[in-house]
Design a protein around this motif. Structure first.
Motif, PDB file in Angstrom:
ATOM      1  N   ILE A 116       0.827  -1.216   0.000  1.00  0.00           N
ATOM      2  CA  ILE A 116       0.000   0.000   0.000  1.00  0.00           C
ATOM      3  C   ILE A 116       0.857   1.261   0.000  1.00  0.00           C
ATOM      4  O   ILE A 116       0.591   2.214  -0.739  1.00  0.00           O
ATOM      5  CB  ILE A 116      -0.957   0.009   1.218  1.00  0.00           C
ATOM      6  N   PHE A 117       1.913   1.282   0.834  1.00  0.00           N
ATOM      7  CA  PHE A 117       2.657   2.527   1.062  1.00  0.00           C
ATOM      8  C   PHE A 117       3.967   2.634   0.294  1.00  0.00           C
ATOM      9  O   PHE A 117       4.781   3.504   0.567  1.00  0.00           O
ATOM     10  CB  PHE A 117       2.900   2.718   2.567  1.00  0.00           C
ATOM     11  N   SER A 118       4.162   1.768  -0.700  1.00  0.00           N
ATOM     12  CA  SER A 118       5.324   1.916  -1.576  1.00  0.00           C
ATOM     13  C   SER A 118       5.227   3.248  -2.324  1.00  0.00           C
ATOM     14  O   SER A 118       4.150   3.607  -2.820  1.00  0.00           O
ATOM     15  CB  SER A 118       5.351   0.771  -2.598  1.00  0.00           C
ATOM     16  N   PRO A 119       6.320   4.008  -2.409  1.00  0.00           N
ATOM     17  CA  PRO A 119       6.277   5.263  -3.180  1.00  0.00           C
ATOM     18  C   PRO A 119       5.853   5.024  -4.628  1.00  0.00           C
ATOM     19  O   PRO A 119       5.151   5.848  -5.218  1.00  0.00           O
ATOM     20  CB  PRO A 119       7.731   5.770  -3.118  1.00  0.00           C
ATOM     21  N   GLY A 120       6.273   3.885  -5.180  1.00  0.00           N
ATOM     22  CA  GLY A 120       5.873   3.545  -6.552  1.00  0.00           C
ATOM     23  C   GLY A 120       4.368   3.353  -6.659  1.00  0.00           C
ATOM     24  O   GLY A 120       3.741   3.783  -7.632  1.00  0.00           O
ATOM     25  N   THR A 121       3.767   2.699  -5.641  1.00  0.00           N
ATOM     26  CA  THR A 121       2.313   2.483  -5.634  1.00  0.00           C
ATOM     27  C   THR A 121       1.572   3.800  -5.502  1.00  0.00           C
ATOM     28  O   THR A 121       0.654   4.104  -6.277  1.00  0.00           O
ATOM     29  CB  THR A 121       1.901   1.551  -4.475  1.00  0.00           C
ATOM     30  N   LEU A 122       1.945   4.616  -4.514  1.00  0.00           N
ATOM     31  CA  LEU A 122       1.214   5.850  -4.235  1.00  0.00           C
ATOM     32  C   LEU A 122       1.332   6.854  -5.383  1.00  0.00           C
ATOM     33  O   LEU A 122       0.346   7.496  -5.760  1.00  0.00           O
ATOM     34  CB  LEU A 122       1.705   6.473  -2.922  1.00  0.00           C
ATOM     35  N   GLY A 123       2.535   6.973  -5.958  1.00  0.00           N
ATOM     36  CA  GLY A 123       2.717   7.892  -7.082  1.00  0.00           C
ATOM     37  C   GLY A 123       1.894   7.480  -8.291  1.00  0.00           C
ATOM     38  O   GLY A 123       1.196   8.290  -8.913  1.00  0.00           O
ATOM     39  N   THR A 124       1.955   6.184  -8.611  1.00  0.00           N
ATOM     40  CA  THR A 124       1.208   5.666  -9.763  1.00  0.00           C
ATOM     41  C   THR A 124      -0.296   5.735  -9.512  1.00  0.00           C
ATOM     42  O   THR A 124      -1.070   6.072 -10.417  1.00  0.00           O
ATOM     43  CB  THR A 124       1.618   4.204 -10.049  1.00  0.00           C
ATOM     44  N   ALA A 125      -0.716   5.417  -8.283  1.00  0.00           N
ATOM     45  CA  ALA A 125      -2.140   5.429  -7.948  1.00  0.00           C
ATOM     46  C   ALA A 125      -2.728   6.834  -8.081  1.00  0.00           C
ATOM     47  O   ALA A 125      -3.868   6.999  -8.527  1.00  0.00           O
ATOM     48  CB  ALA A 125      -2.356   4.891  -6.535  1.00  0.00           C
ATOM     49  N   PHE A 126      -1.961   7.858  -7.712  1.00  0.00           N
ATOM     50  CA  PHE A 126      -2.462   9.236  -7.846  1.00  0.00           C
ATOM     51  C   PHE A 126      -2.604   9.612  -9.323  1.00  0.00           C
ATOM     52  O   PHE A 126      -3.555  10.296  -9.711  1.00  0.00           O
ATOM     53  CB  PHE A 126      -1.545  10.231  -7.118  1.00  0.00           C
ATOM     54  N   SER A 166       2.355  -3.440 -10.003  1.00  0.00           N
ATOM     55  CA  SER A 166       2.695  -4.854  -9.874  1.00  0.00           C
ATOM     56  C   SER A 166       4.197  -5.077 -10.047  1.00  0.00           C
ATOM     57  O   SER A 166       4.806  -5.886  -9.333  1.00  0.00           O
ATOM     58  CB  SER A 166       1.924  -5.671 -10.916  1.00  0.00           C
ATOM     59  N   ALA A 167       4.815  -4.354 -10.977  1.00  0.00           N
ATOM     60  CA  ALA A 167       6.252  -4.521 -11.260  1.00  0.00           C
ATOM     61  C   ALA A 167       7.135  -3.967 -10.151  1.00  0.00           C
ATOM     62  O   ALA A 167       8.307  -4.331 -10.047  1.00  0.00           O
ATOM     63  CB  ALA A 167       6.596  -3.822 -12.581  1.00  0.00           C
ATOM     64  N   ASN A 168       6.571  -3.106  -9.305  1.00  0.00           N
ATOM     65  CA  ASN A 168       7.404  -2.402  -8.335  1.00  0.00           C
ATOM     66  C   ASN A 168       7.156  -2.791  -6.885  1.00  0.00           C
ATOM     67  O   ASN A 168       7.404  -2.020  -5.957  1.00  0.00           O
ATOM     68  CB  ASN A 168       7.263  -0.886  -8.546  1.00  0.00           C
ATOM     69  N   VAL A 169       6.646  -4.017  -6.699  1.00  0.00           N
ATOM     70  CA  VAL A 169       6.663  -4.687  -5.392  1.00  0.00           C
ATOM     71  C   VAL A 169       7.187  -6.091  -5.647  1.00  0.00           C
ATOM     72  O   VAL A 169       7.364  -6.494  -6.793  1.00  0.00           O
ATOM     73  CB  VAL A 169       5.272  -4.723  -4.728  1.00  0.00           C
ATOM     74  N   VAL A 170       7.418  -6.861  -4.585  1.00  0.00           N
ATOM     75  CA  VAL A 170       8.053  -8.164  -4.753  1.00  0.00           C
ATOM     76  C   VAL A 170       7.101  -9.319  -4.459  1.00  0.00           C
ATOM     77  O   VAL A 170       6.874 -10.176  -5.308  1.00  0.00           O
ATOM     78  CB  VAL A 170       9.312  -8.269  -3.854  1.00  0.00           C
ATOM     79  N   SER A 171       6.512  -9.353  -3.270  1.00  0.00           N
ATOM     80  CA  SER A 171       5.731 -10.523  -2.844  1.00  0.00           C
ATOM     81  C   SER A 171       4.322 -10.510  -3.422  1.00  0.00           C
ATOM     82  O   SER A 171       3.796  -9.466  -3.839  1.00  0.00           O
ATOM     83  CB  SER A 171       5.655 -10.573  -1.316  1.00  0.00           C
ATOM     84  N   ASP A 172       3.687 -11.682  -3.406  1.00  0.00           N
ATOM     85  CA  ASP A 172       2.323 -11.820  -3.896  1.00  0.00           C
ATOM     86  C   ASP A 172       1.354 -11.000  -3.052  1.00  0.00           C
ATOM     87  O   ASP A 172       0.432 -10.368  -3.577  1.00  0.00           O
ATOM     88  CB  ASP A 172       1.932 -13.301  -3.854  1.00  0.00           C
ATOM     89  N   THR A 173       1.555 -10.984  -1.733  1.00  0.00           N
ATOM     90  CA  THR A 173       0.687 -10.216  -0.831  1.00  0.00           C
ATOM     91  C   THR A 173       0.802  -8.727  -1.112  1.00  0.00           C
ATOM     92  O   THR A 173      -0.200  -8.015  -1.218  1.00  0.00           O
ATOM     93  CB  THR A 173       1.050 -10.501   0.643  1.00  0.00           C
ATOM     94  N   ALA A 174       2.046  -8.233  -1.229  1.00  0.00           N
ATOM     95  CA  ALA A 174       2.256  -6.812  -1.510  1.00  0.00           C
ATOM     96  C   ALA A 174       1.646  -6.443  -2.859  1.00  0.00           C
ATOM     97  O   ALA A 174       1.106  -5.349  -3.041  1.00  0.00           O
ATOM     98  CB  ALA A 174       3.752  -6.480  -1.502  1.00  0.00           C
ATOM     99  N   ARG A 175       1.711  -7.370  -3.810  1.00  0.00           N
ATOM    100  CA  ARG A 175       1.155  -7.121  -5.148  1.00  0.00           C
ATOM    101  C   ARG A 175      -0.364  -6.975  -5.075  1.00  0.00           C
ATOM    102  O   ARG A 175      -0.944  -6.076  -5.689  1.00  0.00           O
ATOM    103  CB  ARG A 175       1.552  -8.277  -6.074  1.00  0.00           C
TER     104      ARG A 175
END
Length: 497
Positions: free
Chosen positions: A275-285, A395-404
């Motif tokens: 949820i709180f990966s910078p890659g996730t938050l930036g892309t999500a916005f 998806s490309a910028n996290v590692v585990s299945d749960t984080a994805r």
């Protein structure tokens, strides 16, 4: 010979079965794959997995957006909707949709997508069917709220499901093959609605009620079929040989630094990392801003076409909404295909945003009907590909299945906040030019361009910092579980723009 050198000689079966990570501490794959075997396997997966989820998502989007077609066919008048009532009906869907987004994707992981996706599809099919029988504002708001609950898991659930089967570079294009159903739903939904409206009645139902009933029944039928055809994960795919199953598992594992299993058990740290990966938050916005345009186009394209061609018949107006969606669908597949070949996503964000900007500038600068109609083609071309590209990017910028699962759920949740905003961007008092809605969308597309460039530069800078880290020293003393829980904070991890 070191353990890492030993692992280089593992077969894909051993790599799939043993509890080893399939990468070294620097994230490099320890297994060499035969490209021809991979290509054959990929084609088999494409043919067995993608058509089912694409058909379900087509009717998911039709069941959500057909209210725009129903509005043209008299829904507002029959339900006595006045002023901002229609906007409120659209908004209630997004409230439940947004709230349920992340929980739905966690449920998808917990239950398994092979069961979850058909079940939630059946739920929204029933809700669409129920809309045919509403007679008041409160009734349609209740049904739309439940529609949001069931549809919340579809876009992120399918994206998460496909991430179980495909490599990072392959994912965007496969996501596009079902997300393309959104613009096709606009095109096909318009054709289907105009066809349904030519019927004199459907049972005891007439006019717009027939649209919801017939489309809801089709969705329910497809969902029941999907219970029998959707395979949960590579390990349970009876249509693959044992060797192909092992290869499918090893391929995915080979891109996940420090992970010893493809489908890990859920834990809080990995959920929060997603949820709180910078890659996730930036892309999500970015997806939030983009979805103001995409959802606005879905709900208001028929209304915009009616203002451009006010003297045309209702059926003619419905048919005029089709061509922009067809062009948009082409770009929805083309740009992710380019992404697959380049293994890049952010440069395609940067290339797409100006198309949307030019479209809204044309709409604001001209009152010529054909210029405005032409602008809708540019807007659809630039906007629709973001659904596939942003989900592939998180998806490309996290590692585990749960984080994805958590990252994709977060991305789609933000996107649907954009959808909620879109329901209030084209207001009755602002017609026929809709300066507020079109001005807002020009601003959002301009912001997407700036944010995408910034995120690309930041990822490159942070990767340079990571190059200087001593991976072995930073991991010293940590248990296997602690190393896995680092996810994108693992020193061997690199951002993938």
């Amino acid at each position: 010979m070191s353990q890492h050198e030993d692992l280089k000689h593992e077969t894909t079966h051993e790599a799939a079965e043993r509890g080893h990570a399939a990468t070294d501490v620097y994230g490099h794959s320890l297994i060499e794959f035969d490209p021809k075997r991979e290509a054959r396997l990929r084609m088999k997966i494409d043919l067995m997995i993608v058509p089912t989820v694409a058909a379900l998502y087509l009717f998911c989007f039709i069941d959500r957006a057909n209210i725009g077609n129903a509005k043209l066919a008299g829904l507002e008048k029959d339900l006595h909707l006045l002023g901002y009532d229609y906007n409120a009906v659209l908004s209630i869907f997004y409230i439940s949709y947004i709230v349920c987004e992340i929980p739905a994707n966690m449920c998808c992981k917990w239950i398994g997508p092979g069961w979850f996706i058909p079940a939630t599809s059946l739920g929204f099919g029933i809700c669409s069917l129920g809309t045919a029988f509403v007679h008041s504002k409160s009734a349609i708001m209740g049904v739309r709220f439940m529609l949001g609950v069931f549809e919340a898991g579809m876009l992120p659930g399918i994206a998460y499901y496909l991430s179980r089967w495909y490599r990072r570079s392959e994912l965007a294009f496969r996501l596009s093959l079902y997300i393309v159903m959104a613009p096709l739903a606009g095109a096909f939904g318009g054709l289907l609605a105009s066809g349904i409206l030519k019927l004199s009645h459907f049972g005891s139902l007439h006019q717009w009620r027939m649209i919801f009933a017939i489309e809801g029944i089709i969705t329910c039928a497809l969902s029941v079929i999907a219970f029998f055809t959707l395979t949960d994960r590579p390990a349970t795919a009876k249509w693959l040989t044992q060797e192909e199953r092992d290869l499918a598992i090893a391929r995915v594992k080979s891109e996940r630094v420090a992970q010893t299993e493809v489908l890990d058990k859920m834990d809080k740290k990995k959920v929060l990392r997603g949820i709180f990966s910078p890659g996730t938050l930036g892309t999500a916005f970015i997806f939030l801003l983009n979805n103001i345009t995409v959802q606005g186009l879905a709900f208001f394209a028929p209304t915009i076409v009616a203002t451009i061609y006010p003297k045309a018949t209702v059926i003619s107006q419905q048919l005029h909404t089709v061509p922009p969606y067809v062009v948009g669908a082409f770009f929805t597949v083309l740009l992710p295909f380019i992404s697959w070949r380049l293994d890049q996503r952010l440069i395609l964000f940067i290339a797409s945003a100006p198309l949307v900007m030019i479209g809204y500038i044309m709409f604001l600068a001209s009152k010529e009907p054909m210029t405005r109609y032409g602008a809708t083609f540019l807007i659809a071309s630039g906007a629709f590909s973001f659904g596939a590209l942003t989900n592939a990017q998180v998806s490309a910028n996290v590692v585990s299945d749960t984080a994805r699962a958590a990252a994709i759920g977060t991305n789609v949740m933000f996107g649907n906040i954009g959808g909620l905003i879109s329901t209030w961007s084209f207001l009755p008092f602002d017609k026929p030019d809709y300066h507020i809605g079109n001005g807002l969308n020009l601003a959002t597309s301009s912001t997407i361009l700036l944010l995408s460039i910034s995120l690309l530069l930041w990822m490159k800078m942070d990767n340079k910092k990571r190059e200087g880290k001593n991976v072995d020293a930073e991991l010293a003393g940590k248990s296997v579980l602690e190393v896995q829980d680092l996810d994108w904070k693992h020193p061997g991890f690199r951002w993938r723009p």
